[in-house]
Design a protein around this motif. Sequence first.
Motif, PDB file in Angstrom:
ATOM      1  N   HIS A  88       1.220  -1.278   0.156  1.00 49.69           N
ATOM      2  CA  HIS A  88      -0.151   0.113   0.263  1.00 49.69           C
ATOM      3  C   HIS A  88       0.939   1.436   0.686  1.00 49.69           C
ATOM      4  O   HIS A  88       1.847   1.435   0.676  1.00 49.69           O
ATOM      5  CB  HIS A  88      -0.699  -0.393   1.701  1.00 49.69           C
ATOM      6  N   ASP A 121       6.389   2.355   6.255  1.00 49.77           N
ATOM      7  CA  ASP A 121       4.921   1.218   6.237  1.00 49.77           C
ATOM      8  C   ASP A 121       4.029   2.789   5.157  1.00 49.77           C
ATOM      9  O   ASP A 121       3.563   3.237   5.466  1.00 49.77           O
ATOM     10  CB  ASP A 121       4.196   1.504   7.634  1.00 49.77           C
ATOM     11  N   ASP A 122       4.056   1.596   4.021  1.00 52.29           N
ATOM     12  CA  ASP A 122       4.379   0.783   2.993  1.00 52.29           C
ATOM     13  C   ASP A 122       5.554   0.819   1.811  1.00 52.29           C
ATOM     14  O   ASP A 122       5.175   0.229   1.241  1.00 52.29           O
ATOM     15  CB  ASP A 122       3.250  -0.515   3.210  1.00 52.29           C
ATOM     16  N   GLU A 155      -5.691   1.475   2.546  1.00 53.37           N
ATOM     17  CA  GLU A 155      -4.791  -0.227   3.835  1.00 53.37           C
ATOM     18  C   GLU A 155      -5.479   0.773   5.209  1.00 53.37           C
ATOM     19  O   GLU A 155      -6.001   0.450   5.672  1.00 53.37           O
ATOM     20  CB  GLU A 155      -3.602  -0.390   3.356  1.00 53.37           C
ATOM     21  N   GLU A 156      -4.138   1.946   5.359  1.00 51.81           N
ATOM     22  CA  GLU A 156      -4.929   2.695   6.367  1.00 51.81           C
ATOM     23  C   GLU A 156      -6.068   3.093   6.784  1.00 51.81           C
ATOM     24  O   GLU A 156      -6.144   3.387   8.233  1.00 51.81           O
ATOM     25  CB  GLU A 156      -3.934   3.881   6.768  1.00 51.81           C
ATOM     26  N   ASP A 182       4.092  -5.373   4.947  1.00 48.84           N
ATOM     27  CA  ASP A 182       3.633  -4.946   5.303  1.00 48.84           C
ATOM     28  C   ASP A 182       4.085  -4.658   6.986  1.00 48.84           C
ATOM     29  O   ASP A 182       3.072  -4.243   7.775  1.00 48.84           O
ATOM     30  CB  ASP A 182       3.110  -4.137   4.522  1.00 48.84           C
TER      31      ASP A 182
HETATM   32 ZN    ZN Z   1       0.841  -0.643   6.369  1.00 52.66          ZN
END
Ligand code: ZN
Length: 457
Positions: A88, A121-122, A155-156, A182
């Motif tokens: 991501h 990340d990431d 993703e977050e 990740d």
């Molecule tokens: Zn991540």
Amino acid sequence: MDPQLTAYLDAARPRQVDELMAWLRIPSISTLAAHKDDVMAAAVWLRDHLQSIGLEHVTLIDSGTQPMVYADWLHAGPDKPTVLIYGHFDVQPVDPLDLWQSPPFAPEVRGDNLYARGASDDKGQTFVHIKAVEALLRTTGRLPVNVKFLIEGEEESGSRTISAYVPQHAAQLAADAVVVSDTHIIAPDQPVILYGLRGIWVAEITVTGPAHDLHSGNFGGTIHNANQALAEILAALHDRDGRVTVPGFYDQVRVLSPEERAVLAQVPYGEAQVLADSGAPALYGEPEFTPVERIGARPTLEINGMWGGFIEPGFKTVIPSQAHAKISCRLVPYQDPARIEELVTAYLHQLTPPTVTIDVRGRRGAPAFLTPYDAPPIQAAARAYRQVFGNDPVFTLEGGGIPIVNVFQSVLNAPIVLMGFGLPDDNLHAPNEKFHLPCFYKGIRTSVAFLHEMAQL
Ligand code: ZN
Ligand code: BES
């Protein structure tokens, strides 16, 4: 490793870091609406980059709240396995800004580390695989296996778009293994393969007392302060040992067997390391479980934020009308996020005294993830780690979550290889996030080795 490839990788390091820095300069914070264009800019950058290294079918997918990028290289031959690489490019918010030694979106190398939001990340860990594939294409003109990339920008903030996309494109995404970088390893020479991740449920709470803020001289002693009421409610959610007091909270929790506890006891990550990595003065939490067990196999309830009343400089003698909190639960197999929402919501209402009212809004959930670690692609990853890091990986569970891995597992029916290259002190979601550059370089070699190992299966 092939000497030509080794020479290529040695020479390519400065350029690889420069390119990653360019991607890191884009503030792609998916949870903040003000950064929507930046998430798109990070996707465009990635699309152009994947095109430039020779991947095919490079597509920016804009089918939901946030963009994704797909690309592939499918010329290894039909008898060769296909690896789907997921990552991501969205990042977490950067506050508190004043604690950053260098600005979060002005990447800076200090010593062996590259500092920036997203370094580990990431974007950084995703870039590992991109650079591995590039190195193979540049030096040999081909890849040992078929490769697909699906990199998302949400993703977050819950992976909604990709979660809808994957089931609708199962044939296009079909793969024999999904590899995800990740997560983190334990030390620069101690790799880790995860066989489980925690799930999550989050909620916003508002406690309301009086209809508006009140003068604390005129009303103090007669009206329940909303901040105080919220603090009392939240304080009742744990017992003195850190166990969650919500009735039924632990009912569905997977019980660790003595054999699994013995496996987890091998993981060289204990109290001293948790204290060093966190900077906290003492450990907290269920005393009957080790830190590794608490992080990987026990659920939690956290208060992520709380606010209310007067927080500006100076004093204002007020009884606030409202107080707010954001909470989240880390879930383990086999807890159901919907059931947890019911239980926690009901208990919060039960804890609320008649002097105030409470509003609880559950926002989203993802169940925990668990995979058998004897699957051949996972063993291939273990061999790749060993070749590059000189040590066998340990197998363990982690506390963070990657919502899409459950969807990959059920829709693609392929083993998920959780092969991280971050370190525990990378400051994920915190000021001064960094990526340890030796891990970046070793990661690229490990990814190359993994693709070769996969070709042997
Ligand atoms: Zn991540
Ligand atoms: N990279 C993390 C997940 C992670 C961190 C796994 C450490 C294992 C160890 C990921 O980007 C992340 O932070 N995910 C969120 C997901 C949530 C917002 C649904 C998380 O875990 O908070």
